[in-house]
Design a protein around this motif. Structure first.
Motif, PDB file in Angstrom:
ATOM      1  N   PRO A  10      -5.870   8.351   7.858  1.00 48.96           N
ATOM      2  CA  PRO A  10      -6.424   8.678   6.539  1.00 48.96           C
ATOM      3  C   PRO A  10      -7.842   9.209   6.774  1.00 48.96           C
ATOM      4  CG  PRO A  10      -5.742   6.367   6.644  1.00 48.96           C
ATOM      5  CD  PRO A  10      -5.696   6.897   8.028  1.00 48.96           C
ATOM      6  N   ILE A  11      -8.372   9.925   5.818  1.00 49.97           N
ATOM      7  CA  ILE A  11      -9.792  10.277   5.961  1.00 49.97           C
ATOM      8  C   ILE A  11     -10.567   9.198   5.217  1.00 49.97           C
ATOM      9  CG2 ILE A  11      -9.661  12.723   6.529  1.00 49.97           C
ATOM     10  CD1 ILE A  11      -9.926  13.303   3.522  1.00 49.97           C
ATOM     11  N   TYR A  12     -11.594   8.666   5.863  1.00 51.94           N
ATOM     12  CA  TYR A  12     -12.276   7.467   5.370  1.00 51.94           C
ATOM     13  C   TYR A  12     -13.397   7.816   4.403  1.00 51.94           C
ATOM     14  CZ  TYR A  12      -9.598   5.871   9.325  1.00 51.94           C
ATOM     15  OH  TYR A  12      -8.555   5.625  10.189  1.00 51.94           O
ATOM     16  N   THR A  49     -13.319  12.420   7.274  1.00 55.33           N
ATOM     17  CA  THR A  49     -13.882  11.631   6.174  1.00 55.33           C
ATOM     18  C   THR A  49     -13.614  12.253   4.814  1.00 55.33           C
ATOM     19  OG1 THR A  49     -15.996  12.765   6.440  1.00 55.33           O
ATOM     20  CG2 THR A  49     -15.762  10.617   7.549  1.00 55.33           C
ATOM     21  N   ASP A  50     -13.573  11.355   3.827  1.00 55.77           N
ATOM     22  CA  ASP A  50     -13.317  11.707   2.435  1.00 55.77           C
ATOM     23  C   ASP A  50     -14.674  11.603   1.745  1.00 55.77           C
ATOM     24  OD1 ASP A  50     -12.188  11.989  -0.042  1.00 55.77           O
ATOM     25  OD2 ASP A  50     -10.759  10.333   0.145  1.00 55.77           O
ATOM     26  N   ASP A  51     -15.319  12.753   1.539  1.00 58.09           N
ATOM     27  CA  ASP A  51     -16.733  12.746   1.145  1.00 58.09           C
ATOM     28  C   ASP A  51     -16.970  12.809  -0.362  1.00 58.09           C
ATOM     29  OD1 ASP A  51     -17.375  12.724   3.808  1.00 58.09           O
ATOM     30  OD2 ASP A  51     -17.964  14.828   3.936  1.00 58.09           O
ATOM     31  N   ILE A 252      -1.188   5.367   7.755  1.00 53.72           N
ATOM     32  CA  ILE A 252      -2.034   4.919   6.639  1.00 53.72           C
ATOM     33  C   ILE A 252      -1.909   3.400   6.497  1.00 53.72           C
ATOM     34  CG2 ILE A 252      -1.841   7.056   5.291  1.00 53.72           C
ATOM     35  CD1 ILE A 252       0.261   5.416   3.561  1.00 53.72           C
ATOM     36  N   GLY A 253      -2.785   2.815   5.664  1.00 52.32           N
ATOM     37  CA  GLY A 253      -2.652   1.399   5.325  1.00 52.32           C
ATOM     38  C   GLY A 253      -1.724   1.261   4.118  1.00 52.32           C
ATOM     39  N   LYS A 254      -1.149   0.066   3.961  1.00 60.71           N
ATOM     40  CA  LYS A 254      -0.137  -0.135   2.905  1.00 60.71           C
ATOM     41  C   LYS A 254      -0.694   0.085   1.501  1.00 60.71           C
ATOM     42  CE  LYS A 254      -0.866  -5.123   2.690  1.00 60.71           C
ATOM     43  NZ  LYS A 254      -0.319  -6.464   2.847  1.00 60.71           N
ATOM     44  N   ASP A 255      -2.020  -0.043   1.331  1.00 63.34           N
ATOM     45  CA  ASP A 255      -2.617   0.103   0.004  1.00 63.34           C
ATOM     46  C   ASP A 255      -2.584   1.539  -0.510  1.00 63.34           C
ATOM     47  OD1 ASP A 255      -4.364   0.445   2.228  1.00 63.34           O
ATOM     48  OD2 ASP A 255      -6.047   0.634   0.845  1.00 63.34           O
ATOM     49  N   ILE A 256      -2.401   2.508   0.407  1.00 61.11           N
ATOM     50  CA  ILE A 256      -2.457   3.893  -0.078  1.00 61.11           C
ATOM     51  C   ILE A 256      -1.117   4.611   0.102  1.00 61.11           C
ATOM     52  CG2 ILE A 256      -4.968   4.121   0.055  1.00 61.11           C
ATOM     53  CD1 ILE A 256      -4.736   5.487   2.730  1.00 61.11           C
ATOM     54  N   TRP A 284      -2.373  -5.077   6.631  1.00 59.07           N
ATOM     55  CA  TRP A 284      -3.824  -5.282   6.545  1.00 59.07           C
ATOM     56  C   TRP A 284      -4.282  -6.385   7.486  1.00 59.07           C
ATOM     57  CZ3 TRP A 284      -7.846  -4.377   2.520  1.00 59.07           C
ATOM     58  CH2 TRP A 284      -7.737  -3.077   2.036  1.00 59.07           C
ATOM     59  N   TRP A 285      -5.481  -6.236   7.992  1.00 57.21           N
ATOM     60  CA  TRP A 285      -6.101  -7.287   8.792  1.00 57.21           C
ATOM     61  C   TRP A 285      -6.963  -8.165   7.901  1.00 57.21           C
ATOM     62  CZ3 TRP A 285      -5.193  -8.527  13.792  1.00 57.21           C
ATOM     63  CH2 TRP A 285      -4.425  -7.623  14.505  1.00 57.21           C
ATOM     64  N   THR A 286      -6.819  -9.446   8.096  1.00 59.77           N
ATOM     65  CA  THR A 286      -7.768 -10.362   7.464  1.00 59.77           C
ATOM     66  C   THR A 286      -8.691 -10.858   8.574  1.00 59.77           C
ATOM     67  OG1 THR A 286      -6.111 -12.067   7.782  1.00 59.77           O
ATOM     68  CG2 THR A 286      -6.328 -11.178   5.565  1.00 59.77           C
TER      69      THR A 286
HETATM   70  N1  MSP Z   1     -10.219   7.941   1.400  1.00 59.54           N
HETATM   71  C1  MSP Z   1      -9.010   7.213   1.229  1.00 59.54           C
HETATM   72  C2  MSP Z   1      -7.905   7.790   2.091  1.00 59.54           C
HETATM   73  C3  MSP Z   1      -7.610   9.230   1.839  1.00 59.54           C
HETATM   74  S1  MSP Z   1      -6.414   9.839   2.908  1.00 59.54           S
HETATM   75  C4  MSP Z   1      -6.007  11.340   2.335  1.00 59.54           C
HETATM   76  C5  MSP Z   1      -9.236   5.749   1.616  1.00 59.54           C
HETATM   77  N2  MSP Z   1     -10.263   5.483   2.373  1.00 59.54           N
HETATM   78  S2  MSP Z   1     -10.721   4.037   2.869  1.00 59.54           S
HETATM   79  O1  MSP Z   1     -11.868   4.256   3.676  1.00 59.54           O
HETATM   80  O2  MSP Z   1     -10.888   3.183   1.740  1.00 59.54           O
HETATM   81  O3  MSP Z   1      -9.559   3.384   3.656  1.00 59.54           O
HETATM   82  C6  MSP Z   1      -8.949   4.029   4.680  1.00 59.54           C
HETATM   83  C7  MSP Z   1      -7.896   3.205   5.363  1.00 59.54           C
HETATM   84  O4  MSP Z   1      -8.420   2.010   5.880  1.00 59.54           O
HETATM   85  C8  MSP Z   1      -6.730   2.834   4.474  1.00 59.54           C
HETATM   86  O5  MSP Z   1      -5.539   3.211   5.140  1.00 59.54           O
HETATM   87  C9  MSP Z   1      -6.797   1.342   4.379  1.00 59.54           C
HETATM   88  O6  MSP Z   1      -5.533   0.784   4.335  1.00 59.54           O
HETATM   89  C10 MSP Z   1      -7.468   1.007   5.706  1.00 59.54           C
HETATM   90  N3  MSP Z   1      -8.053  -0.305   5.662  1.00 59.54           N
HETATM   91  C11 MSP Z   1      -9.163  -0.720   4.986  1.00 59.54           C
HETATM   92  N4  MSP Z   1      -9.308  -2.064   5.160  1.00 59.54           N
HETATM   93  C12 MSP Z   1      -8.293  -2.527   5.943  1.00 59.54           C
HETATM   94  C13 MSP Z   1      -7.990  -3.755   6.544  1.00 59.54           C
HETATM   95  N5  MSP Z   1      -8.674  -4.837   6.303  1.00 59.54           N
HETATM   96  N6  MSP Z   1      -6.956  -3.784   7.418  1.00 59.54           N
HETATM   97  C14 MSP Z   1      -6.255  -2.666   7.769  1.00 59.54           C
HETATM   98  N7  MSP Z   1      -6.519  -1.500   7.228  1.00 59.54           N
HETATM   99  C15 MSP Z   1      -7.363  -1.447   6.144  1.00 59.54           C
HETATM  100  O7  MSP Z   1      -8.438   4.920   1.226  1.00 59.54           O
END
Ligand code: MSP
Length: 630
Positions: A10-12, A49-51, A252-256, A284-286
């Motif tokens: 994903p872009i962060y 990154t998602d800016d 990707i993470g399960k939330d998205i 997800w990691w806790t």
């Molecule tokens: N910008 C969006 C993604 C757009 S992709 C076209 C976004 N960004 S994020 O920075 O919030 O998160 C990015 C990723 O990090 C997601 O896949 C999310 O699941 C992952 N994680 C954030 N916290 C996490 C954990 N604690 N554990 C595992 N992954 C998690 O969403």
């Protein structure tokens, strides 16, 4: 021509520095990218990154900065983090890149001209944390289900995308492309939601301007998810990159998952662009069982993470091995160090330094390597293809264990058998090639020690040159001193106390209540208030490698969530007898590691008067999980 393979993260969001959750997906993508390079594919690995968006605009404002200035300041943090974890991406994209903005505008124009975008008014809920629209039904007591904060009510003029029009097309697509939504167990929830209700989606905002303006109405900026998802495609519109589209896998993470498996394919269908092959959502990691988030102060950043062992390969190894890929995992400093010490230092590191030392003294002699027949490369390939990453690693380590056993069996320090030493050296070469995607820096060091070889799967077929000069070098993984000593002390104190109690009770020959399981802490029954006893349900019963008395029990403890304990019940109960049973669980004992499994407490049981059997104290089925006793 080499097969192409395109993998993305994903872009962060650039509203903060990267943390363990971001590192996880990025390491997964790096491992899979390197694995495909081993296979000889032409790989393209994209991160970035998602800016844009309201969340970032708001954070920048709070920091007293212009959004662009603010996000620019965070980019080095991401790039440095990926460098320190040895992430070998091919391109780093930002949604503020001019060529990306241009692609998004062209697509918006096309979709608009196709008649899939219309002007309307949106009135409803929005969570800026998720940058997502919610219906009342999605909210929990008016709060966003992820951020647990009240969702904002917005009412504004907006352009809608005709998502509802794609309902049937999406369902047909999922049917034909069985792997598109992975893992399998996440699929039905998405399909059911799509079947149930697919409303048109608002794709523009007017009450802030940090985004890409709509080409047909400059008063509106594009919804951040429409903009962000297209990064995967716009990156392939760059010079010489067109051949990589469509993506082979989006990690990707399960939330998205909803954004990636519903909005994304619908946008692409509307724009007439071929669809990606697979979206794989991990868990997800806790952190010590708590959600990782800034608001609860549980963010573990990359520098901290690496500093725990001083070795980025340990972090990569732990994250790839510590959770079944797809499912959730729990991170703790203790668990990381345990794996570093037990698996990397003791198993892999020791094998290498022993073999190096023995060859330095005795030399080696080329022969047919029979030991390597026990390395199941096909199985590892198969697991990697299915993204069962933790299992593939487990299979490689099974072979490392076998090599260590072989050293014990053949005793080359006594026999000075040069052929055995050759078999071991040649096996180490193979291990290093297979482990390279996971722990690249360590494997590159092994390659240097063993005369240099290429990281290609083809190389597995070539045996090691017996003329290679091998010398004992400094250890690959330094063992980390832990509180182990402290643990041992605590444990022996606890045993002594238990013994005292046992003796007292045994004398009276009463049946006794006992705590069964592993978790550090002795219970002084005069301090009843401090004991947190809960009703729990045994959801899963598993064996533990190398432990014939212990069961690994997965518990549902209601509001406390899921817990794992190791309990010495194997001689008294079968797995079938235990599964589904309600038990009483000591929830607040310090965890301890048993045979590589973190045991998070104990359960309550009684022993019969002749002490021949341990019997569980089991509450009635209708008491809810998590109820506190006392
Ligand atoms: N910008 C969006 C993604 C757009 S992709 C076209 C976004 N960004 S994020 O920075 O919030 O998160 C990015 C990723 O990090 C997601 O896949 C999310 O699941 C992952 N994680 C954030 N916290 C996490 C954990 N604690 N554990 C595992 N992954 C998690 O969403």
């Amino acid at each position: 021509m080499a097969k192409k393979f395109y993998v993305t993260t994903p872009i962060y969001y650039t509203n903060d520095i990267p943390h363990i959750g971001h590192a996880y997906t990025t390491i997964v993508a790096d491992v899979v990218s390197r694995w495909n390079k081993l296979l000889g594919s032409d790989v393209f690995f994209l991160t970035g990154t998602d800016d844009h968006g309201k969340k970032i605009a708001d954070t920048a404002k709070k920091a007293g900065k212009k959004p662009k200035e603010f996000v620019d300041g965070l980019i080095p943090k991401f790039k440095d983090a990926w460098k320190s974890l040895n992430i070998d991406y091919d391109q780093f994209i930002r949604t503020t890149d001019k060529d990306h903005e241009k692609v998004v505008q062209e697509i918006l124009k096309k979709v608009y001209e196709n008649g899939d975008i219309y002007l309307g008014e949106y009135e409803g809920f929005y969570c800026t944390g998720c940058e997502a629209y919610y219906t009342e039904k999605d909210l929990v007591n008016g709060c966003c289900p992820i951020h647990k904060k009240p969702a904002e009510i917005i009412k504004e003029q907006t352009y809608f995308f005709k998502l509802s029009k794609y309902q049937k097309k999406l369902l047909d697509f999922y049917k034909k492309n069985k792997n598109f939504i992975s893992p399998e167990y996440r699929k039905s929830e998405i399909i059911n939601r799509v079947k149930e209700d697919l409303r048109d989606l608002s794709i523009s905002r007017t009450n802030f301007d940090w985004g890409i303006p709509l080409p047909f109405d400059k008063k509106h900026v594009c919804y951040v998810w429409f903009d962000a998802l297209f990064n995967y495609y716009s990156a392939t519109r760059r010079k010489d990159k067109e051949k990589y589209w469509p993506a082979d896998v989006h990690f990707i993470g399960k939330d998205i998952i909803w954004f990636h498996t519903v909005y994304w394919p619908a946008f692409l269908m509307s724009a007439g662009i071929e669809l990606p092959k697979q979206v794989f959502a991990h868990g997800w990691w806790t952190f010590n069982k708590e959600k990782i988030s800034k608001s609860v102060g549980k963010v573990i950043n990359i520098d901290e993470l690496i500093s725990l062992t001083g070795n980025p390969d340990s972090v990569r190894y732990f994250l790839m091995r510590g959770a079944s890929f797809g499912e959730d995992g729990d991170f703790s400093e203790f668990a990381l160090i345990e794996r570093h010490n037990n698996e990397l230092a003791n198993k892999l590191g020791n094998l290498i330094s022993r073999v190096e030392g023995l060859i330095e003294k005795n030399g080696m002699q080329k022969c047919d390597n029979k030991l390597v027949n026990e390395l199941n490369v096909e199985e590892i390939k198969d697991l990697m293809e299915k993204f069962e990453i933790d299992k593939a690693l487990g299979e490689i380590f099974r072979f490392i264990d076998r090599c260590n056993e072989y050293v014990q069996e053949k005793k080359p320090w006594e026999t000075k058998d040069k052929k055995v030493l050759y078999e071991l050296a040649d096996s180490i070469k193979k291990i290093a090639i297979l482990l390279w995607p996971f722990i690249p820096a360590s494997c590159e060091r092994i390659a240097e020690d063993f005369g240099g070889f290429k990281f290609e799967l083809k190389e597995l077929g070539k045996s090691l040159n017996s003329k290679t000069e091998i010398k004992k070098r400094e250890v690959l993984f330094n063992k980390i001193e832990t509180e182990e000593e402290e643990f041992k002390e605590e444990k022996s104190k606890e045993r002594a106390e238990e013994k005292k109690k046992d003796n007292k009770i045994n004398k009276s020959n009463e049946p006794k209540i006992k705590m069964v399981g592993e978790g550090l802490g002795s219970v002084d029954f005069s301090e009843w208030d401090k004991i947190d006893l809960r009703v729990a349900k045994i959801e899963k019963v598993e064996s533990i490698e190398g432990a014939d008395k212990l069961w690994k029990l997965s518990l549902d403890v209601g509001e406390l969530g899921k817990r794992t304990i190791c309990a010495g019940l194997k001689q008294y109960y079968s797995d079938k007898e235990l599964k589904g049973k309600k038990i009483i669980y000591f929830s607040n004992l310090k965890p301890r590691l048993m045979k590589g499994v973190e045991s998070q407490g104990m359960l309550l049981a009684a022993s019969t008067s002749d002490h021949s059997k341990v019997v569980l104290i089991s509450p009635e089925k209708d008491i809810e999980n998590g109820v506190r006793i006392g």
